[in-house]
Design a protein around this motif. Structure first.
Motif, mmCIF file in Angstrom:
data_model
loop_
_atom_site.group_PDB
_atom_site.id
_atom_site.type_symbol
_atom_site.label_atom_id
_atom_site.label_comp_id
_atom_site.label_asym_id
_atom_site.label_seq_id
_atom_site.Cartn_x
_atom_site.Cartn_y
_atom_site.Cartn_z
ATOM 1 N N SER A 87 0.856 -1.192 0.000
ATOM 2 C CA SER A 87 0.000 0.000 0.000
ATOM 3 C C SER A 87 0.880 1.227 0.000
ATOM 4 O O SER A 87 2.087 1.150 0.235
ATOM 5 C CB SER A 87 -0.918 0.019 1.229
ATOM 6 O OG SER A 87 -0.154 0.090 2.422
ATOM 7 N N GLY A 88 0.264 2.371 -0.277
ATOM 8 C CA GLY A 88 0.989 3.633 -0.205
ATOM 9 C C GLY A 88 2.009 3.850 -1.304
ATOM 10 O O GLY A 88 2.816 4.774 -1.226
ATOM 11 N N GLY A 89 1.979 3.001 -2.338
ATOM 12 C CA GLY A 89 2.941 3.163 -3.421
ATOM 13 C C GLY A 89 4.305 2.562 -3.126
ATOM 14 O O GLY A 89 5.228 2.672 -3.932
ATOM 15 N N TYR A 90 4.439 1.914 -1.961
ATOM 16 C CA TYR A 90 5.717 1.299 -1.610
ATOM 17 C C TYR A 90 5.841 -0.070 -2.276
ATOM 18 O O TYR A 90 4.855 -0.766 -2.498
ATOM 19 C CB TYR A 90 5.830 1.118 -0.088
ATOM 20 C CG TYR A 90 5.876 2.427 0.683
ATOM 21 C CD1 TYR A 90 7.034 3.192 0.715
ATOM 22 C CD2 TYR A 90 4.747 2.881 1.362
ATOM 23 C CE1 TYR A 90 7.080 4.380 1.417
ATOM 24 C CE2 TYR A 90 4.781 4.075 2.067
ATOM 25 C CZ TYR A 90 5.949 4.818 2.092
ATOM 26 O OH TYR A 90 5.991 6.004 2.788
ATOM 27 N N GLY A 91 7.082 -0.471 -2.567
ATOM 28 C CA GLY A 91 7.350 -1.817 -3.050
ATOM 29 C C GLY A 91 6.835 -2.111 -4.435
ATOM 30 O O GLY A 91 6.649 -3.273 -4.793
ATOM 31 N N MET A 92 6.597 -1.072 -5.236
ATOM 32 C CA MET A 92 6.069 -1.301 -6.575
ATOM 33 C C MET A 92 7.064 -0.857 -7.639
ATOM 34 O O MET A 92 7.977 -0.071 -7.362
ATOM 35 C CB MET A 92 4.738 -0.562 -6.765
ATOM 36 C CG MET A 92 4.839 0.946 -6.721
ATOM 37 S SD MET A 92 3.217 1.760 -6.793
ATOM 38 C CE MET A 92 2.719 1.413 -8.482
ATOM 39 N N LEU A 93 6.881 -1.376 -8.843
ATOM 40 C CA LEU A 93 7.714 -0.994 -9.977
ATOM 41 C C LEU A 93 6.813 -0.418 -11.057
ATOM 42 O O LEU A 93 5.839 -1.061 -11.464
ATOM 43 C CB LEU A 93 8.467 -2.207 -10.532
ATOM 44 C CG LEU A 93 9.297 -1.929 -11.794
ATOM 45 C CD1 LEU A 93 10.627 -1.291 -11.423
ATOM 46 C CD2 LEU A 93 9.522 -3.208 -12.591
ATOM 47 N N VAL A 94 7.112 0.784 -11.504
ATOM 48 C CA VAL A 94 6.435 1.363 -12.667
ATOM 49 C C VAL A 94 7.412 1.209 -13.825
ATOM 50 O O VAL A 94 8.320 2.019 -14.009
ATOM 51 C CB VAL A 94 6.058 2.836 -12.427
ATOM 52 C CG1 VAL A 94 5.333 3.402 -13.651
ATOM 53 C CG2 VAL A 94 5.184 2.967 -11.185
#
Length: 470
Positions: free
Chosen positions: A368-375
């Motif tokens: 959540s919160g945009g953490y731990g993601m790859l764009v």
């Protein structure tokens, strides 16, 4: 090419923005920028900040607020609310089912492993029916738009959705700074949210409640990123703001410390994660929760909002099955579309995702919160390579989605108006006999040019969201 919600390809305003654009044409840039500075000063004085995790203690920031509203027509909103209500009803039916007969699994509509291996599934909730039969009293449904009539649900927030205080303060700021606008344009009010929330929660009071339900908001404390919101909602609802050390179990009830001794609580709106809610039943090292509260809850002595174990419903792997879940429990096709999703736990999907990382958005199932993601399109080759290693090591922890062409709404910059990508989080209140959806919700905006990440923790800002009267 991105769909601009305010202006068409010829620079003319779309119908919902017609009156606003006419007003904007009369305003001068320096005056608007002065208003923007006034808004920032107001937010700072009010203490509307959030803490950025992973940084030094006390690193609090203002969430950037943009003066150009996001405007939705009454017709568009009617369609959205119909789809949101359908989705929320299905989520509550799904949660009841997986903690009781698990008919959806026996019917083969979802795999048993989706629940059995889900970190958010709480076996201690099996067989428990919450007061009023409501699991998700408050839901945030994140929506994105890609065209004139194209809306998608990006994710469901069924645990402790945040951001409603910013929605309310954004509107209050706009009303104070531009009262003439609201006399020209008929915008649906959001100011009654705290009253509706208290009323909605009260309808789910436990059987032991006598008289007017006693409501309290449980906060992890001052250093939590959303503490401002916890305090704000408690004050606006006329509820008590409490921490774990203020509560104890007495005579089968959860009671809070007061100047007159301990008073039983009927409804606890908790902003503490499941793991920390009860050190006797979950993490024994937790100092944030209340020892024994789960035993009181299972016995019907208190309503916990949202119910423990609801995190299963906002798991991103479960999200990929939402069209099936909606059809199974409502007998209807989903009104609002899901974003196509690859479950990296499946070998064929993992192979595809690894081959197309540069084109996709990859998220943690429980993130959540945009953490731990790859764009992918915004990532460097080194970032993609490093993420591929994480993905191969724990494929079941991730899902992937295409990079959507999110709609834009102009923001005020030093150089003038410039388009930025937005999403929308409407807030839904569920009680045993009705569902209330606040008109509009929180529009989050990516303040950086070209960015698709709207989360405040990643530099995003907010806008006031207007739903027009008929």
């Amino acid at each position: 090419m991105f769909f601009d919600e305010m202006l068409d390809a010829d620079g003319q305003p779309h119908e919902p923005y017609a009156d606003y654009a006419a007003w904007m044409a009369t305003m001068e840039g320096p005056a608007l920028r002065r208003k923007a500075r006034e808004a920032e000063a107001f937010f700072r004085r009010t203490g509307i900040t959030f803490n950025v995790y992973g940084r030094s203690a006390g690193d609090e920031r203002l969430i950037p607020f943009d003066l150009v509203p996001r405007i939705i027509s009454a017709r568009e909103w009617a369609r959205l609310t119909k789809g949101i209500e359908q989705r929320v009803r299905a989520i509550n039916a799904f949660l009841y089912d997986i903690y009781h007969d698990q008919e959806i699994i026996r019917a083969g509509r979802i795999p048993a492993s989706l629940i059995a291996n889900n970190d958010a599934f709480l076996p201690k909730m099996f067989g428990v029916k919450p007061p009023g039969g409501v699991y998700t009293h408050i839901v945030g449904v994140d929506l994105v738009r890609t065209g004139k009539n194209e809306f998608f649900v990006l994710e469901d927030n069924a645990r402790t959705p945040s951001g409603v205080s910013y929605m309310l303060e954004n509107r209050e700021t706009m009303l104070n700074m531009f009262p003439e606008l609201f006399s020209k344009i008929c915008v649906r009010s959001v100011s009654n949210y705290p009253t509706l929330l208290r009323r909605s929660l009260s309808k789910s009071a436990p059987p032991v409640c006598e008289g007017r339900p006693v409501v309290a908001v449980l906060t992890p404390g001052l250093h939590n990123s959303a503490y401002f919101e916890h305090a704000f909602l408690a004050e606006q609802m006329g509820a008590e703001l409490v921490e774990g050390h203020d509560l104890r179990v007495i005579n089968g009830r959860v009671a809070m410390r007061t100047t007159q001794g301990y008073t039983p609580i009927d409804i606890l709106y908790r902003r503490v994660d499941d793991d920390y809610l009860d050190p006797l039943n979950f993490r024994p090292d937790s100092l944030l929760g209340v020892p024994g509260i789960m035993d009181v809850y299972r016995a019907g002595g208190i309503t916990i909002v949202n119910a423990p174990g609801t995190g299963v419903a906002d798991d991103k792997a479960v999200y990929s099955y939402m069209p099936d879940i909606i059809e199974f429990y409502t007998g209807e096709s989903a009104i609002l579309k899901n974003v196509p999703t690859w479950r990296c736990s499946e070998p064929d999907s993992l192979a595809y995702v690894l081959e197309h990382l540069a084109e996709l958005v990859v998220k943690e199932v429980h993130g959540s919160g945009g953490y731990g993601m790859l764009v992918g399109p915004a990532a460097s080759k080194a970032e993609i390579t490093a993420f591929a290693r994480k993905l191969k090591a724990r494929p079941a922890a991730y899902i992937a989605q295409p990079t959507l062409a999110l709609s834009t709404v102009p923001v005020l910059t030093k150089a003038g108006l410039a388009p930025r990508h937005v999403d929308l989080r409407p807030f839904v209140m569920v009680s045993p006999d009705r569902i209330d959806i606040t008109p509009g919700g929180l529009t989050r905006v990516a303040m950086k040019e070209g960015s698709l990440v709207v989360n405040s923790s990643q530099g995003g800002g907010t806008k006031d969201t207007w739903v027009l009267e008929d």
